[in-house]
Each structure stands twice: as structure tokens, then as C-alpha cells.
Design a protein around this motif. Sequence first.
Motif, PDB file in Angstrom:
ATOM      1  N   GLN A 173      37.883  42.540  41.700  1.00  0.00           N
ATOM      2  CA  GLN A 173      36.915  43.262  42.522  1.00  0.00           C
ATOM      3  C   GLN A 173      37.493  44.545  43.106  1.00  0.00           C
ATOM      4  OE1 GLN A 173      35.700  40.036  45.168  1.00  0.00           O
ATOM      5  NE2 GLN A 173      33.677  40.105  44.208  1.00  0.00           N
TER       6      GLN A 173
ATOM      7  N   TRP B 110      33.467  34.627  36.663  1.00  0.00           N
ATOM      8  CA  TRP B 110      34.930  34.574  36.789  1.00  0.00           C
ATOM      9  C   TRP B 110      35.359  33.182  37.239  1.00  0.00           C
ATOM     10  CZ3 TRP B 110      35.256  39.519  40.298  1.00  0.00           C
ATOM     11  CH2 TRP B 110      34.815  40.629  39.556  1.00  0.00           C
ATOM     12  N   ARG B 111      34.661  32.656  38.227  1.00  0.00           N
ATOM     13  CA  ARG B 111      34.997  31.300  38.701  1.00  0.00           C
ATOM     14  C   ARG B 111      34.722  30.262  37.613  1.00  0.00           C
ATOM     15  NH1 ARG B 111      32.957  33.497  43.363  1.00  0.00           N
ATOM     16  NH2 ARG B 111      30.888  32.677  43.007  1.00  0.00           N
TER      17      ARG B 111
ATOM     18  N   PRO C  54      31.652  37.646  39.874  1.00  0.00           N
ATOM     19  CA  PRO C  54      32.434  36.543  40.441  1.00  0.00           C
ATOM     20  C   PRO C  54      32.009  35.144  39.994  1.00  0.00           C
ATOM     21  CG  PRO C  54      31.989  38.170  42.129  1.00  0.00           C
ATOM     22  CD  PRO C  54      31.194  38.573  40.912  1.00  0.00           C
TER      23      PRO C  54
ATOM     24  N   ALA D 144      40.196  36.852  41.291  1.00  0.00           N
ATOM     25  CA  ALA D 144      38.870  37.426  41.514  1.00  0.00           C
ATOM     26  C   ALA D 144      38.958  38.622  42.459  1.00  0.00           C
ATOM     27  CB  ALA D 144      37.916  36.370  42.064  1.00  0.00           C
TER      28      ALA D 144
ATOM     29  N   GLU E 132      40.973  32.592  43.362  1.00  0.00           N
ATOM     30  CA  GLU E 132      40.516  33.555  44.367  1.00  0.00           C
ATOM     31  C   GLU E 132      41.311  34.858  44.315  1.00  0.00           C
ATOM     32  OE1 GLU E 132      37.822  33.338  46.324  1.00  0.00           O
ATOM     33  OE2 GLU E 132      37.392  31.478  45.272  1.00  0.00           O
TER      34      GLU E 132
END
Length: 133
Positions: A57, A43-44, A40, A53, A50
Motif C-alpha cells: 500500500q 492480498w490477504r 488488500p 500488505a 500485515e
Amino acid sequence: MPDPRTDALLVLIAAGGPLAPRRALLQAHGDPAAALAAGPRAWRAAGLGEAQAAALQAPDPAALATSHAWLAAPGHHLLGWHDPDYPELLRRIPAPPLALIRRSAVWRINCCFESLDRRPQNGRTRCRRSSIS
């Protein structure tokens, strides 16, 4: 047994949303499996939102199963942004797709476009496919 890089690419494609952050993630990590394994924080840093992500997940198992079934058919192939065979000229367009699909001898660009009014169409974005050779 499905290839982990193919599975990871399918998950990245299914995450939806803006393409540029997902391409940046692939560029930074070299291949889809490494991009997903980055987690994460990476990814950010690549700019994923959000919702994207969350989709990375918890990928949709039904969507993966459908994609695996399609890819298992004779002549069906998937070519990702990370692949050295991805067309160089296509990489240079303003918003190249994450992947190309091929059924028989023709590659197709798999591009999804949000509807102009931004309202979901039965919960999905509109898709348009174009052929290249």
C-alpha cells in the motif's frame, strides 16, 4: 517512463516476507499490476501478512528510484515470475524467486534469505545471488 508492470513487480519484491503468497498473488492475477490492483482483500486471500500488505500500500519511493536507476543502465533487465520467459525448470524448484535480474548476458537469481537466528542485520535480510545461464 517506467512500465507499470515493472513498477508493480518491484513493489512486490520489496514487500519482503514469504515468497509463496506473493507468487500465489501473481499466479491468481496474471501480472504484477493486476496483483497490486486487486487490493488488500485479494492480498490477504493469497496469504500475505500485515507487513507485506502495508508495504504494497505504501511502497518506498527511494527503493523504487534505486531500482529504476539500476534498470536504466545498459544491459540491465528484470524478468518476473509472471513473464512467459521465466525458466520453466526454475518454476519447479521448492521456492523459486519472484524475479531474475540480468546484467549483460548472465541471468542472476535474486534470492533473499532471513538470517538463521531471525534477527535483522541492520534492518535487512541477507541476500545471496547465484548465476544461471
